[in-house]
Structures are given as C-alpha cells and as structure tokens.
Scaffold this active site. Structure first.
Site, PDB file in Angstrom:
ATOM      1  N   HIS A 467       0.688  -1.349  -0.002  1.00 13.53           N
ATOM      2  CA  HIS A 467       0.047  -0.021  -0.234  1.00 13.53           C
ATOM      3  C   HIS A 467       0.836   1.121  -0.102  1.00 13.53           C
ATOM      4  O   HIS A 467       0.631   2.255  -1.041  1.00 13.53           O
ATOM      5  CB  HIS A 467      -0.911  -0.065   1.323  1.00 13.53           C
ATOM      6  CG  HIS A 467      -1.822   1.195   1.301  1.00 13.53           C
ATOM      7  ND1 HIS A 467      -3.128   1.098   1.124  1.00 13.53           N
ATOM      8  CD2 HIS A 467      -1.484   2.302   1.652  1.00 13.53           C
ATOM      9  CE1 HIS A 467      -3.659   2.219   1.392  1.00 13.53           C
ATOM     10  NE2 HIS A 467      -2.692   3.185   1.720  1.00 13.53           N
ATOM     11  N   GLU A 468       1.829   1.212   0.865  1.00 12.95           N
ATOM     12  CA  GLU A 468       2.512   2.718   1.135  1.00 12.95           C
ATOM     13  C   GLU A 468       3.685   2.692  -0.145  1.00 12.95           C
ATOM     14  O   GLU A 468       3.844   3.592  -0.695  1.00 12.95           O
ATOM     15  CB  GLU A 468       3.482   2.472   2.440  1.00 12.95           C
ATOM     16  CG  GLU A 468       2.591   2.576   3.613  1.00 12.95           C
ATOM     17  CD  GLU A 468       1.502   3.650   3.538  1.00 12.95           C
ATOM     18  OE1 GLU A 468       1.841   4.636   3.081  1.00 12.95           O
ATOM     19  OE2 GLU A 468       0.596   3.498   4.373  1.00 12.95           O
ATOM     20  N   HIS A 471       1.781   4.430  -2.855  1.00 14.44           N
ATOM     21  CA  HIS A 471       2.009   5.936  -2.872  1.00 14.44           C
ATOM     22  C   HIS A 471       3.342   6.301  -3.228  1.00 14.44           C
ATOM     23  O   HIS A 471       3.289   7.458  -3.839  1.00 14.44           O
ATOM     24  CB  HIS A 471       1.751   6.248  -1.217  1.00 14.44           C
ATOM     25  CG  HIS A 471       0.271   6.283  -0.609  1.00 14.44           C
ATOM     26  ND1 HIS A 471      -0.616   6.956  -1.395  1.00 14.44           N
ATOM     27  CD2 HIS A 471      -0.121   5.792   0.482  1.00 14.44           C
ATOM     28  CE1 HIS A 471      -1.827   7.034  -0.624  1.00 14.44           C
ATOM     29  NE2 HIS A 471      -1.454   6.238   0.566  1.00 14.44           N
ATOM     30  N   HIS A 474       3.500   6.589  -6.850  1.00 16.11           N
ATOM     31  CA  HIS A 474       2.869   7.912  -7.298  1.00 16.11           C
ATOM     32  C   HIS A 474       3.845   9.172  -6.908  1.00 16.11           C
ATOM     33  O   HIS A 474       3.760  10.163  -8.230  1.00 16.11           O
ATOM     34  CB  HIS A 474       1.477   8.308  -6.564  1.00 16.11           C
ATOM     35  CG  HIS A 474       0.383   8.861  -6.831  1.00 16.11           C
ATOM     36  ND1 HIS A 474      -0.527   9.264  -6.228  1.00 16.11           N
ATOM     37  CD2 HIS A 474       0.495   9.579  -8.191  1.00 16.11           C
ATOM     38  CE1 HIS A 474      -1.359  10.186  -6.988  1.00 16.11           C
ATOM     39  NE2 HIS A 474      -0.790  10.187  -8.337  1.00 16.11           N
TER      40      HIS A 474
END
Length: 676
Positions: A467-468, A471, A474
């Site tokens: 998940h991290e 990010h 991105h």
C-alpha cells in the site's frame, strides 16, 4: 546561510541528515520565511502587467527553500522526534501558518492572480497550466482573499490556533501511547502468543532493564497480543489502554482539543461562506459535497450491514460454543476472528510469516514495480540517513536514468508515531529545462527482527508495505512541471487509488511466487496457502467494511454539521456510531481523542476516501485482471494517465482516460463478497 538553506553538496541533492542539528532548524526557518517573503514581494512589485509566467508560475516556484526545510523537519518530527523537535514544532507552526496567511491574504498578489484568471479563456495554456491557474485562484478565494480586513484578522487567528492544536493533539496521543506498558511476569499469561511475539516482548523488557515480558500499544506488539493472547483479562486491559489514548484524566487529554478544533474549523468555513467544514473541504474533492459522501457511506452501509450482522452472529456463536462466552466485547473480536479463520481456512499469520521475510517482500514489491513499470531499485550507502534503521535506494528506469531516491524506514521506535505513511523530502518538478527527480520515503512500524529471527511480516504488514509503496510510486513516477501539482498533490479522495490498487498483487499467485519464500528453506509458498489467502480475503469483510464506514461517519459527524452545541465528546460519538455498532459500548474509551487521521493528519471530512478509492481500485484492478496482472499495455496506461500526471487534470478525467469509463461500485462489492 546555514546548512539547511545553502545548496546541499550531496549525492542527488539529498538531505545531509548527519550534519543537521536541532540548533539549525529555527534559524533555517527564519531564513526560509524571509526568503519566501522576498520572492512574493518580487512578484507583487513587478512593474510589468500580470502574466501567467510572471505571476502564477512565479508563485508556484516560490517558497521552495522553505518547503525543503519544512519537509525535512516535519518528516523527522513524525518519524524520529524528541522533546527538542516538539518544542521547535510548537514554535514554528504558528509562524508558518502566519506566512501562509500573509501570502493568501495579500490583496496586491491576489489582484495580479485575478487579473490573469479573468483572461483565462483567451490565454494559450496547456491542461497543466490551466489547472495551476484555477488552483492558484481558488487557493486565494478559499483562504480568505475576498474577506474584509476584520475577517482576515479573524482567519489568521483561527489558523494560528489550529496549527498549534493539531500538533498538541498528535503529541498527546504519542505521549499516552509511549507511557503504557503491559509488564508480564507470569509465563502462563503468555498462553496462546506466538513464539516470535514472546521473544520480542522479552527483548523489550531486557532493553528496559526488566525481567519478564513487556507489551506496548505499538502495533507490532499490540495487534498480536489482542489477536492471540488467551488471557481475556489482559486482552481487555491492553484494549482499554489503547482506547483511552487522549481520553484519560491526565495532561494528555484531547477532549477539549477535539471540541476546539471542530468549532474553529466550522467558524473558518462559515467565515469563508461555506455551510460547514465538510462543504469547504469537499468542494476540492471528487465527491464534491457532504450529501454525496453521506449517500455514498449510507449506500455501502445498507449493503454491508446484513453481511456484518451475519458475521457477528457467526462469531458470537463460535465464541459461545468454544468458550461459553455469552457476549462478545471489543477485546474479543480479533481473538475469536483469528480462531474462526484458522478453523475455516486452516490459515493463520504464524503459518504465513515464515514466507514473508521483510527483505523478500521488499524485493517482491520491487519486482512487481519492475514488471509493471520497468523500474530498478539499487540499495546504496552514499545517501545520508536520519536514523540507522533507514535504508536508501537509487531508482532508475530501463535506460538507467534516475527516476527517484527512495528511503524506507520499517521498525517502531520511541520517537516515531504509529501507523504507516508515505512522504517526500523533495518533490518532482521541471525548472530551467531540468526535470528534478523526487526524494520519496515510506515509514512503517513493522515487526522488528529478534536475536533468533529476521523481520517476518504478518500478511497484514505485507499488504501495508504494498500500500505505502503504491503511494511511493505515485511520488516517484511524477512527471509534472509544477511542484504543487506533482505526485500525490491530487484530490484527497483520489490519492488512495495508487496505494490501494497495489494491495491487489499480494493476493495473486503470479505475484506471490516471485517473493514468498520460506526464510529458512527457501521453498516457495505452497499453492494451497495461496488459495487460502485468496479465499480468506473476504473473511469478515462485512464487519471490516462496517468498521471503516463508522470512522467515515464519525468524521462527517464532526465536520458535516455545526458542532458548536457538542459539549460531551463521548455522548456525541455514541450517536455517530449507532448505525454501525456491533459490540457493546465501553464507557471509558473513545475514538476521536486519538483519531489522528482527522485531527492531526489531512483527512478531516476525507476519511470516506479510503472506501471511495476502494471503488476506484477494485474497478481499475478488474481491468488488469481482464488483460493479465502484469500486462504492459494496461500498466503503461495506468502510469501515463494516473501515476505520472499528479494533480495536473481533474481525477475523473484521468481515470476515464485510463479505464475508458467511470468506476463502478459493483466492482468493490464483488471483490468484497458483499453482492447478494
């Protein structure tokens, strides 16, 4: 000039952490603030007529020295704080808030922005420039540019106070978290706990000069305890301690702070012409309005509630049959869910953990990024670190060009706040023909290694890492001109799409076989375990959805109405939780007083966005699955339309460019097993 304001003479212009001392920060902030003011004055006093370049673009590139100092300081304040840094934060926060107001309430600056904005239809601007102009104008109007002098003074006062309250809230939560110790001396009280958890607790006790075993409220200690400890009384004790953070009769009580924050936010919104804080926030979100958010949350609630109650009844019956328990309490949920999961799927975290050695999972997420986006990660030791635990990587593309610098900080420690997050020390932007590459960091609180075992992750920690890292991608793959539209600078209910979609790969056989290997034997994870991971993915999904929705509804309760009549925080919470409540309420615990996402982070009126983004990610991942989870064409479309674009265009437009249509909520319900 000090070390933080002069050019860093380091590899890739990275922060020289080992040379920075606490004494450097205040002078650097003063210098950074002065420099920013000078840059603003130069824009305001430019004798030429306002243009996009000399006003809007100049403003976008102003304050970058100060931003760099702030990024370094506040990232350390979250990941490696101490009393000195906390004192500096309290001193600096109102100064930064005052500077932001000085800029946003500068009538002459706004006049120049407005002059350019009024010509927007006749200017030859590309999409990113149009977005920047729109955002610049709105930043001013949403921060009081149209107010009279008396109202502007009021706004300044509110903002200065809020900046201090938010910091104090976070410090109180951390203080209560760090103050608690469950010190066990009787070996029988460890019954049910996995060997690795016991070993970590013994190591902590030893480090603190004590015998026995110590458990804390840090997640790698707390979560295994409430999940596995057979001693119900001790599960109750530690659960109540977690629920009392910020809600005790001590110096760290956050009740008055919460009430003051929500009232000030409401006053601020009204001052700016909005009905509530949520109306103000949601104007700049995909969801657009509080009504839309309530409809979205309640629609999901209606669909998830029957499944949640069915699961709760099944769990209650299981606990009754197993241990004669008549009523499940909050401290029983994780424990009996785990036991039921083991019975249904013959699957538990302790069975999986040997296959998820941290180094292997990290290598796995790098391989997934390589297969999708052609990225290569190379660990290096020539980049300065703020703590010995931190690991540093060069990220390059297929042509060996630098894409980003990546920092990873995995284990809990005293000065680190709870949870996991992605952040950056330097954004990506293009200036003077140079594409400045970003410095991105992920910070987690994973199970640390012990004397006898490496860091072995629970499956939940594996999904957190993915998940991290989503990010981080991105941030790393950003390719915008302006720093304030780059990477994760997107609408808040869009920012979770890149992170949440990455979690999907953790459940796919094709991805798991890349990295899930037994840390001792090197054997690949058995396929029946992979099948069980997939089967158990929707286990208790109704209850989990209800829990997420309860947080979203609490957030909207605080921010979507006038909160000024609320005097009893606990009574208010009970009202908000009524529609999602499964377990009996416990009088002396509260959620709001440690709800850092909305009171110390940026999620106020935005907690719904986790579920909103789940709709996006479920819909987007269906597209990958239709074409193959490592399909280069789909991955390139995702990179080009989502990851690299940042906030340069409206997110729904970007999403439709990637997917060819708007997202469908049914994709989430299908994945969660909630479609009847």
């Amino acid at each position: 000039m000090g070390i933080l304001t002069e050019k860093f003479n380091t590899a890739y212009d990275t922060a020289p952490f080992s040379k920075i001392t606490e004494k450097d920060y205040l002078p650097a902030f003063e210098e950074g603030i002065a420099l920013t003011k000078k840059e603003i004055d130069a824009i305001v006093n430019n004798p030429e007529a306002p243009t996009f370049e000399n006003t809007v673009e100049a403003l976008a590139f102003s304050g970058m020295t100060l931003d760099r100092i702030s990024n370094i300081f506040f990232n350390l304040h979250a990941a490696d704080t101490n009393e000195e840094l906390e004192k500096i934060a309290q001193e600096v926060a109102p100064k930064l808030s005052a500077l932001a107001n000085d800029i946003n309430l500068n009538a002459e600056l706004f006049a120049r922005i407005k002059a350019v904005y009024e010509q927007k239809d006749s200017l030859p601007l590309n999409e990113e420039q149009k977005t920047l102009l729109e955002k610049s104008y709105k930043t001013f109007t949403r921060n009081g540019a149209l107010l009279n002098e008396e109202q502007k003074a009021q706004l300044r006062e509110i903002d200065a106070r809020l900046s201090v309250l938010k910091l104090k809230f976070g410090e109180n939560v951390l203080a209560d978290n760090n103050a608690y110790r469950l010190h066990i001396m009787d070996i029988q009280d460890l019954s049910g706990l996995p060997e690795s958890v016991i070993e970590a607790a013994a190591a902590l006790a030893k480090a603190e000069g004590k015998d026995g075993w110590i458990f804390t409220l840090d997640y790698p200690s707390y979560i295994p305890f409430v999940t596995y400890a057979d001693n119900r009384e001790l599960r109750k004790e530690i659960t109540l301690a977690a629920g009392r953070k910020g809600f005790q009769n001590n110096a760290n009580n956050n009740e008055a702070i919460v009430l003051e924050i929500v009232r000030l936010r409401h006053q601020r919104a009204q001052l700016l012409g909005y009905a509530t804080h949520a109306d103000f926030v949601l104007e700049e979100r995909m969801a657009e309005s509080p009504t839309k958010v309530w409809n979205f949350l309640n629609d999901l609630l209606e669909k998830a509630k029957p499944a949640a109650w069915k699961e709760f009844e099944e769990l209650t019956a299981f606990a009754q049959q197993r241990d004669g328990l008549d009523q499940l309490q909050k401290w029983d949920g994780a424990y009996y869910s785990e036991k039921l999961k083991q019975q249904k799927f013959q699957l538990d975290d302790e069975l999986l953990k040997p296959y998820f050695k941290l180094e292997n999972v990290l290598a796995g997420v790098f391989m997934v990024a390589n297969k999708l986006y052609g990225l290569q990660f190379n660990e290096v030791d020539n980049i300065d670190k703020y703590h010995p635990d931190v690991r540093t990587f060069e990220v390059k593309d297929e042509n060996k060009n630098l894409v980003a610098v990546f920092y990873a900080d995995f284990f809990p420690r005293k000065g680190k706040r709870q949870g996991a997050w992605m952040t950056s020390f330097k954004p990506q932007y293009i200036k003077d023909g140079i594409n400045e590459r970003p410095h991105v960091s992920i910070v987690c609180n994973f199970t640390p290694p012990t004397d006898t075992k490496p860091s072995l992750l629970t499956f939940n920690e594996v999904t957190t890492l993915f998940h991290e890292f989503g990010h981080a991608l991105h941030g790393m793959l950003a390719n915008s001109t302006y720093p304030n539209l780059s990477g994760t600078s997107v609408y808040w209910d869009f920012v979770e799409l890149p992170s949440q979609i990455m979690e999907n790969w953790c459940y796919e056989e094709e991805a798991l076989t890349l990295f899930a290997r037994h840390y001792e034997t090197g054997d690949s994870i058995p396929m029946d375990l992979v099948r069980k991971i997939k089967e158990s993915a929707t286990f208790m999904e109704g209850m989990a959805t209800l829990r997420q929705l309860s947080f979203g509804l609490l957030d909207m309760g605080w921010h979507g109405k006038d909160p000024s009549s609320v005097t009893d925080l606990k009574a208010f919470e009970k009202e908000q939780f009524a529609s999602t409540q499964l377990y009996p309420d416990v009088e002396d615990i509260a959620m709001s007083t440690s709800f850092s996402h909305i009171f110390n982070g940026g999620y106020s009126s935005g907690y719904y966005s986790y579920k909103w983004a789940e709709v996006l990610d479920a819909d987007a991942f269906e597209y990958f699955k239709e074409n193959g989870i490592f399909n280069k064409e789909v991955a390139t479309k995702f990179k080009d339309n989502i990851l690299s674009k940042g906030g340069t265009e409206h997110p729904m437009k970007l999403y439709k460019q990637f997917r060819g249509k708007e997202p469908q909520v049914d994709a989430l319900l299908r994945r969660a097993g909630l479609l009847q």
